[in-house]
Write a protein that holds these residues in place. Structure first.
Motif, PDB file in Angstrom:
ATOM      1  N   HIS A 115       3.320  19.907  -6.149  1.00 18.49           N
ATOM      2  CA  HIS A 115       3.084  18.590  -6.202  1.00 18.49           C
ATOM      3  C   HIS A 115       3.999  17.259  -5.681  1.00 18.49           C
ATOM      4  N   GLU A 116       4.696  17.734  -5.716  1.00 20.61           N
ATOM      5  CA  GLU A 116       6.328  16.867  -4.354  1.00 20.61           C
ATOM      6  C   GLU A 116       4.980  15.782  -2.861  1.00 20.61           C
ATOM      7  N   ALA A 117       4.634  17.604  -2.492  1.00 20.23           N
ATOM      8  CA  ALA A 117       3.878  16.431  -1.137  1.00 20.23           C
ATOM      9  C   ALA A 117       3.023  15.950  -1.312  1.00 20.23           C
ATOM     10  N   SER A 118       2.373  15.761  -2.891  1.00 17.44           N
ATOM     11  CA  SER A 118       1.551  15.049  -2.317  1.00 17.44           C
ATOM     12  C   SER A 118       1.604  13.999  -2.831  1.00 17.44           C
ATOM     13  N   ALA A 119       0.704  12.802  -2.547  1.00 13.15           N
ATOM     14  CA  ALA A 119       0.905  11.420  -2.686  1.00 13.15           C
ATOM     15  C   ALA A 119       1.089  10.597  -4.367  1.00 13.15           C
ATOM     16  N   LEU A 120      -0.388  11.384  -4.923  1.00 16.36           N
ATOM     17  CA  LEU A 120      -0.264  11.033  -5.983  1.00 16.36           C
ATOM     18  C   LEU A 120       1.018  11.348  -6.876  1.00 16.36           C
ATOM     19  N   SER A 123      -0.035   8.760   3.601  1.00 22.08           N
ATOM     20  CA  SER A 123      -0.043   8.352   2.767  1.00 22.08           C
ATOM     21  C   SER A 123       1.009   9.022   1.990  1.00 22.08           C
ATOM     22  N   LEU A 124       1.530  10.140   1.585  1.00 20.43           N
ATOM     23  CA  LEU A 124       3.144  10.638   1.060  1.00 20.43           C
ATOM     24  C   LEU A 124       3.759   9.612   1.895  1.00 20.43           C
ATOM     25  N   LEU A 125       3.952   9.190   3.174  1.00 18.59           N
ATOM     26  CA  LEU A 125       5.171   8.545   3.638  1.00 18.59           C
ATOM     27  C   LEU A 125       5.027   6.906   2.773  1.00 18.59           C
ATOM     28  N   GLY A 126       3.964   6.857   2.812  1.00 18.77           N
ATOM     29  CA  GLY A 126       3.632   5.574   1.996  1.00 18.77           C
ATOM     30  C   GLY A 126       4.292   5.466   0.873  1.00 18.77           C
ATOM     31  N   ALA A 127       3.854   6.284  -0.188  1.00 20.61           N
ATOM     32  CA  ALA A 127       4.072   6.090  -1.834  1.00 20.61           C
ATOM     33  C   ALA A 127       5.248   6.582  -1.709  1.00 20.61           C
ATOM     34  N   LYS A 128       5.983   7.448  -1.192  1.00 21.10           N
ATOM     35  CA  LYS A 128       7.448   8.061  -1.169  1.00 21.10           C
ATOM     36  C   LYS A 128       8.579   7.192  -0.642  1.00 21.10           C
ATOM     37  N   PHE A 129       7.964   6.769   1.045  1.00 14.30           N
ATOM     38  CA  PHE A 129       8.968   5.508   1.233  1.00 14.30           C
ATOM     39  C   PHE A 129       8.923   4.523   1.218  1.00 14.30           C
ATOM     40  N   PRO A 130       7.693   3.544   0.165  1.00 17.00           N
ATOM     41  CA  PRO A 130       7.506   2.221   0.460  1.00 17.00           C
ATOM     42  C   PRO A 130       8.333   0.919   0.622  1.00 17.00           C
ATOM     43  N   LYS A 131      10.224   1.307   0.560  1.00 21.90           N
ATOM     44  CA  LYS A 131      10.778   0.334   1.029  1.00 21.90           C
ATOM     45  C   LYS A 131      10.621   0.025   3.742  1.00 21.90           C
ATOM     46  N   TYR A 132       9.949   1.647   3.881  1.00 15.19           N
ATOM     47  CA  TYR A 132       9.495   1.508   5.117  1.00 15.19           C
ATOM     48  C   TYR A 132       8.436   1.380   5.729  1.00 15.19           C
ATOM     49  N   PHE A 133       7.546   1.540   4.419  1.00 15.92           N
ATOM     50  CA  PHE A 133       6.106   0.652   5.303  1.00 15.92           C
ATOM     51  C   PHE A 133       5.359  -0.233   4.056  1.00 15.92           C
ATOM     52  N   GLN A 134       4.918  -1.346   4.981  1.00 23.97           N
ATOM     53  CA  GLN A 134       4.456  -2.478   4.048  1.00 23.97           C
ATOM     54  C   GLN A 134       2.693  -2.268   4.184  1.00 23.97           C
ATOM     55  N   ALA A 135       2.183  -1.335   4.361  1.00 21.73           N
ATOM     56  CA  ALA A 135       0.736  -1.547   4.623  1.00 21.73           C
ATOM     57  C   ALA A 135       0.556   0.456   4.667  1.00 21.73           C
TER      58      ALA A 135
END
Length: 300
Positions: A219-224, A170-182
Motif C-alpha cells: 500500500h505504502e509503495a503505491s503512488a495512488l 509517480s510514487l516520488l512525485g506523489a509522495k514528495f511533491p515539494k521536490y518534483f514539479q512535474a
C-alpha cells in the motif's frame, strides 16, 4: 587453432564478468528488441544521437560507500540560461535494466531546453524498497547541490520513468511533491494491489514479500496511496496493455477533484516498451516535451 583459442578466451572472460557481477542483464534494449521484433517486425531500435549542442558527462558518482557506488549520466543543452532538471528512471521490473537505456530519450529531451539525468539505483537483487527511492532522492540532492555545474533551476524539477521506473516516478512525485514539479509516467502502475493490477513475483521481490506478507508495504509503495491536493501535474503515456496503468483512473479522479492538470496519451498497437523503438519514439518524445514545456515554459 588461434581463432579457437581467441573465442575461448572471450567466452571465459564474459562468463567471469557475469559470475562476478550481481547485475541482472535480462532486460536490455537488445534483449527487448529480440523479444518484440517477433511481433513487430518493422521496429527499429532508437540510437543515441551526436549533437554538438548537447554536453554529456557519464558516470558522475552521486553516492559512494564501502559497499556501493551509484552514478548518473547528464545531458545538458549548452546555454547560459538555467534549465529545468529532468530525472529519468529506467525500467526492468525493479530488478534489471540500466541508465544507458534512456540515453536517446534524455539526449532528445535535452535538445528541447532541459538538463537531463539518467539515474542508476539499487535493484531488487541488491536492496529492497525503499532503497531505490532513497537513491533517487539522494541523486536529486547531489544535483541540486551542484546546480551551478549542471546549470539548473532548482525550483523546476521533473521526474520521468518507464515501466517500473514509471511506477517509481509517480510514487516520488506523489509522495514528495515539494521536490518534483512535474511527473511523466510511461506505462507504470499506480497501485500494486488493485483490481486492475497483476503484479506478482517481481513486485514481491522489490517490496520484500507478497501482499499477504507485507500488505502495508504494498500500500505504502503505491503512488495512488499518496495522491492529494499537493500532487504535481502528471502526464501518462500508455501502451495498449491496461495492466501497466493499474490505478491510473482512480489517481486521475483524485487529481481532477483538486483541479490538478493531467493528461493521457495512448500509443496504439505498440509493445509495452514503445519508448525504446521507432516508429513510436518520435510521438513519445513529442508528448513529453509538449507536456514539460506546458509546465516549465508557459504562464499556465
Amino acid at each position: 587453432m588461434m581463432k579457437t583459442s581467441f573465442l575461448l578466451i572471450i567466452t571465459v572472460s564474459i562468463t567471469n564478468l557475469y559470475s562476478q557481477s550481481k547485475t541482472d542483464f535480462s532486460y536490455t534494449t537488445i534483449s527487448e528488441y529480440n523479444k518484440q521484433v517477433k511481433k513487430f517486425p518493422f521496429i527499429k531500435m532508437v540510437s543515441p544521437i551526436k549533437d554538438s549542442l548537447i554536453k554529456e558527462e557519464e558516470n558522475i558518482i552521486y553516492f559512494k560507500s564501502k559497499k556501493i557506488t551509484l552514478a548518473f549520466d547528464s545531458y545538458q543543452l549548452k546555454s547560459r540560461e538555467k534549465k529545468p532538471a529532468i530525472l529519468l528512471i529506467h525500467g526492468g521490473g525493479w530488478k534489471s535494466g540500466n541508465k544507458s537505456m534512456l540515453k536517446p530519450l534524455a539526449q532528445n529531451i535535452a535538445k528541447s531546453g532541459y538538463s537531463c539525468f539518467t539515474i542508476e539505483y539499487r535493484l531488487s537483487d541488491e536492496a529492497q524498497y525503499p532503497s531505490s527511492i532513497d537513491d533517487i532522492l539522494e541523486s536529486l540532492k547531489f544535483i541540486k547541490k551542484n546546480a551551478h555545474k549542471f546549470n539548473i533551476d532548482t525550483l523546476k524539477v521533473g521526474v520521468l520513468g518507464c515501466s517500473s521506473g514509471g511506477q517509481m516516478a509517480s510514487l516520488l512525485g506523489a509522495k514528495f511533491p515539494k521536490y518534483f514539479q512535474a511527473i511523466v509516467n510511461l506505462d507504470g502502475v499506480l497501485a500494486f494491489h488493485h483490481p486492475e493490477s497483476s503484479e506478482g513475483t517481481l513486485a514481491a521481490k522489490w517490496l520484500g514479500g507478497t501482499y499477504e506478507e507485507k500488505p502495508y508495504v504494498w500500500h505504502e509503495a503505491s503512488a495512488l496511496s499518496h495522491v492529494d491536493e499537493r500532487t504535481s501535474p502528471i502526464l501518462f503515456i500508455n501502451s495498449q496493455y491496461d495492466r501497466f496503468h493499474a490505478g491510473r483512473d482512480d489517481f486521475i479522479n483524485i487529481l481532477n477533484k483538486y483541479h490538478i492538470y493531467n493528461k493521457i496519451e495512448t500509443i496504439k498497437d505498440s509493445p509495452h516498451t514503445f519508448w525504446l523503438f521507432e516508429p513510436w519514439f518520435e510521438d513519445t518524445l513529442l508528448y513529453i516535451t509538449n507536456f514539460l514545456d506546458s509546465i516549465f515554459k508557459s504562464n499556465r
